[in-house]
Design an enzyme around this catalytic site. Structure first.
Site, PDB file in Angstrom:
ATOM      1  N   CYS A  37      16.996   7.399   1.192  1.00  0.00           N
ATOM      2  CA  CYS A  37      16.797   8.804   1.529  1.00  0.00           C
ATOM      3  C   CYS A  37      16.680   9.670   0.283  1.00  0.00           C
ATOM      4  CB  CYS A  37      17.987   9.341   2.324  1.00  0.00           C
ATOM      5  SG  CYS A  37      18.337   8.387   3.788  1.00  0.00           S
ATOM      6  N   GLY A  63      11.633   8.397   1.071  1.00  0.00           N
ATOM      7  CA  GLY A  63      11.745   8.215   2.511  1.00  0.00           C
ATOM      8  C   GLY A  63      10.495   8.692   3.197  1.00  0.00           C
ATOM      9  N   ASN A 137      22.406  10.924   1.426  1.00  0.00           N
ATOM     10  CA  ASN A 137      21.736   9.780   0.822  1.00  0.00           C
ATOM     11  C   ASN A 137      22.799   8.777   0.420  1.00  0.00           C
ATOM     12  OD1 ASN A 137      20.146   9.164  -2.391  1.00  0.00           O
ATOM     13  ND2 ASN A 137      19.997   7.982  -0.533  1.00  0.00           N
ATOM     14  N   GLY A 138      22.665   7.542   0.919  1.00  0.00           N
ATOM     15  CA  GLY A 138      23.653   6.518   0.608  1.00  0.00           C
ATOM     16  C   GLY A 138      24.063   5.791   1.866  1.00  0.00           C
ATOM     17  N   TYR A 278      13.146   0.789  -9.942  1.00  0.00           N
ATOM     18  CA  TYR A 278      12.038   0.925  -8.986  1.00  0.00           C
ATOM     19  C   TYR A 278      12.015   2.228  -8.206  1.00  0.00           C
ATOM     20  CZ  TYR A 278       9.512   0.410  -4.580  1.00  0.00           C
ATOM     21  OH  TYR A 278       8.686   0.624  -3.522  1.00  0.00           O
TER      22      TYR A 278
HETATM   23  P1  AMP Z   1       7.761  -8.344  -1.767  1.00  0.00           P
HETATM   24  O1  AMP Z   1       6.289  -8.378  -1.548  1.00  0.00           O
HETATM   25  O2  AMP Z   1       8.530  -8.433  -0.466  1.00  0.00           O
HETATM   26  O3  AMP Z   1       8.235  -9.364  -2.767  1.00  0.00           O
HETATM   27  O4  AMP Z   1       8.122  -6.904  -2.345  1.00  0.00           O
HETATM   28  C1  AMP Z   1       7.953  -6.666  -3.704  1.00  0.00           C
HETATM   29  C2  AMP Z   1       7.420  -5.275  -3.933  1.00  0.00           C
HETATM   30  O5  AMP Z   1       8.182  -4.323  -3.195  1.00  0.00           O
HETATM   31  C3  AMP Z   1       7.512  -4.915  -5.398  1.00  0.00           C
HETATM   32  O6  AMP Z   1       6.236  -4.521  -5.837  1.00  0.00           O
HETATM   33  C4  AMP Z   1       8.512  -3.779  -5.468  1.00  0.00           C
HETATM   34  O7  AMP Z   1       8.002  -2.742  -6.273  1.00  0.00           O
HETATM   35  C5  AMP Z   1       8.647  -3.299  -4.043  1.00  0.00           C
HETATM   36  N1  AMP Z   1      10.055  -3.066  -3.678  1.00  0.00           N
HETATM   37  C6  AMP Z   1      11.143  -3.633  -4.178  1.00  0.00           C
HETATM   38  N2  AMP Z   1      12.261  -3.180  -3.575  1.00  0.00           N
HETATM   39  C7  AMP Z   1      11.857  -2.290  -2.646  1.00  0.00           C
HETATM   40  C8  AMP Z   1      12.536  -1.459  -1.709  1.00  0.00           C
HETATM   41  N3  AMP Z   1      13.843  -1.469  -1.588  1.00  0.00           N
HETATM   42  N4  AMP Z   1      11.778  -0.645  -0.932  1.00  0.00           N
HETATM   43  C9  AMP Z   1      10.455  -0.642  -1.020  1.00  0.00           C
HETATM   44  N5  AMP Z   1       9.767  -1.408  -1.886  1.00  0.00           N
HETATM   45  C10 AMP Z   1      10.447  -2.222  -2.701  1.00  0.00           C
END
Ligand code: AMP
Length: 504
Positions: A37, A63, A137-138, A278
């Protein structure tokens, strides 16, 4: 003292579909709440709701599923919440109705277990001390236990969100003043919270004692602004004054900010390092450090830890771009854009089924054919979750003629779920929980795979942030104990609900 809830912008009569029911059941199975969030608040500006709208616009990356704004005109709260993006939700007509000099806003992101309007925030309630609205948020790790206890005493919950527990605790506190009620409430909960509470005339904000999630304080002329990230302060022309400190409560009333430290014991700071890796926007400064600069530094460390001979360093856009630049600078290998990103597609992670996620990776990234023929590529991304993205991208690069693809990740292997507010899937779904680095390399079809080491991550945090971090999703060291029985919400399934009527 009254509260009004504006009717939702779309689908006023929302029924629980079979998918909704399935997603509620998912929530039962899940080992944590799924929430990411952004929160925003402003005190003392005639344009409060308009500025909150802009603030939420800048926080949209935190979000993308639902959003909401509540404004106070000193007598009543007026709320509008809806599923969808900020720009699609708030037109001039709606903002016009959100009158008042104080406002708070929220953007929410979830995958399984709670994708419905009644979980949208800010959540509002009428208490005997006046209307209160909360943006959180949390994740609260003991919300389930408190919820069951309150339900045992007759409380009725309108959502499946952990944040509603806070509202009940505020409403039920026997303290007279709202800030004491707020302090009462936060001293009962455990876990992660960056929280803004709106009363008739005040904003009361807090960060949990570990300081898991960010919250910054800004000024715009005479007004006080609170925001998850400083990029929202920039957008509305507010200056960044400082952050709310871990364990600090700030009370903003009549043009003054008062700081209280009611929670006593110093538990040590554990700022979520995934915000820097990220989640946050690169133009934000978090806990005193610019996110973009930090990501570049991670790329430099990654390059030193996992060097390789190659013709170009290319990012997985956009998440890998700053780390790829750092890698390129440190290694001397030229930075190139090997893939073009379609910006009209939201984050691949958000989609609930694997089939759609697979498809969306292709929609989102396309290799620059003709440029990659015979090339050796270092492909940099910030993290691997399920491996969906990289399997596709490595395959696409090879099909476009790349001779070698060496994958480098600017964080350690993600081996555990986040319990404090980042939406990671159950650990069984995490590729690094089940597989070694060699196995992952083979699965994604890369020539080599190198992750940043946990030592490298921690050393960089010591050097760059000079404060304690939470790296639980990489190390398994979780600063606040998780009681799995306490995190599952009690859910009530019912049908044919007019959401606008159940919001308060
Ligand atoms: P995946 O394809 O499932 O391995 O997701 C990897 C991608 O998702 C990477 O490019 C990350 O930048 C992104 N990512 C990592 N953690 C999250 C998160 N919590 N929420 C949304 N995107 C994420």
């Amino acid at each position: 003292m009254t509260q009004k809830c504006l009717p939702p912008a779309s689908s006023p009569l929302e029924r629980l579909s079979p998918e909704d029911v399935a997603s509620l059941e998912d929530a039962h199975r899940a080992d944590h709440f799924h929430d990411e969030c952004g929160v925003f608040g402003i005190h003392g500006d005639d344009e409060a709701s308009h500025l909150t709208y802009l603030g939420l616009y800048a926080l949209q990356h935190r979000g993308q599923e639902s959003c909401g704004i509540v404004a106070s005109n000193g007598k009543e709260h007026v709320a509008h919440r809806a599923m969808g993006l900020v720009a699609d939700t708030f037109g001039a007509e709606i903002l016009e109705q959100l009158k008042g000099r104080h406002a708070i806003g929220h953007v929410r992101y979830s995958t399984s277990g709670g994708s419905m309007l009644r979980n949208a925030q800010p959540i509002c309630a009428n208490t005997d001390g006046g209307p209160v609205s909360i943006a959180h948020n949390g994740n609260l790790v003991n919300a389930g236990v408190i919820r069951r206890e309150l339900e045992g005493r007759g409380a009725i919950f309108g959502s499946t969100s952990d944040s509603e527990v806070l509202l009940h605790l505020v409403a039920r506190s026997r303290e007279k003043h709202m800030e004491d009620r707020f302090i009462d409430a936060i001293s009962r909960v455990k876990g992660a919270y960056s929280l803004i509470l709106l009363t008739n005339d005040a904003l009361i904000a807090a960060r949990d004692p570990h300081g898991f999630r960010p919250l910054s304080i800004g000024r715009k002329d005479g007004a006080f602004v609170l925001s998850s990230e400083t990029c929202a302060l920039d957008l509305i022309g507010a200056t960044h004054e400082r952050d709310v400190e871990p364990g600090e409560v700030v009370v903003i009333r009549r043009g003054r900010l008062r700081s209280i430290r009611p929670l006593g014991r110093d538990v040590g700071e554990h700022f979520c390092i995934f915000e820097h890796i990220y989640f946050a926007r690169p133009d934000s400064d978090l806990v005193g450090r610019n996110v973009y600069a930090y990501r570049k530094e991670l790329g430099r460390v990654l390059s030193r830890e996992h060097p390789v001979k190659a013709d170009m360093v290319a990012p997985v856009l956009d998440s890998g771009s700053a780390a790829a630049l750092g890698y390129a600078e440190e290694s001397g290998i030229p930075y190139e854009t090997a893939l073009i990103r379609n910006h009209y597609v939201s984050r691949s992670f958000i989609e609930p089924t694997q089939t759609i996620r697979d498809f969306k990776v292709r929609v989102k990234h396309n290799p620059v054919r003709g440029f990659l023929d015979g090339k050796r590529i270092v492909l940099v991304d910030d993290s691997i979750v399920r491996g969906t993205t990289l399997v596709k991208i490595v395959g696409m690069l090879r099909a476009a003629g790349a001779r070698e693809v060496h994958v480098r990740i600017s964080s350690p292997p993600t081996i555990g779920s986040c319990h404090y507010g980042i939406d990671t899937p159950n650990r069984e779904e995490l590729i690094a929980y089940r597989h070694s680095v060699e196995e992952i390399c083979e699965r994604i079809g890369a020539d080599s795979l190198g992750y940043l080491s946990i030592e490298g991550l921690r050393r960089t945090a010591d050097k760059e942030l000079k404060r304690g971090i939470c790296d639980g999703c990489f190390s398994g060291d979780y600063p606040v104990e998780i009681d799995s029985t306490s995190t599952v919400p009690q859910l009530t399934l019912f049908r044919a609900v007019r959401e606008a009527d159940t919001g308060f």
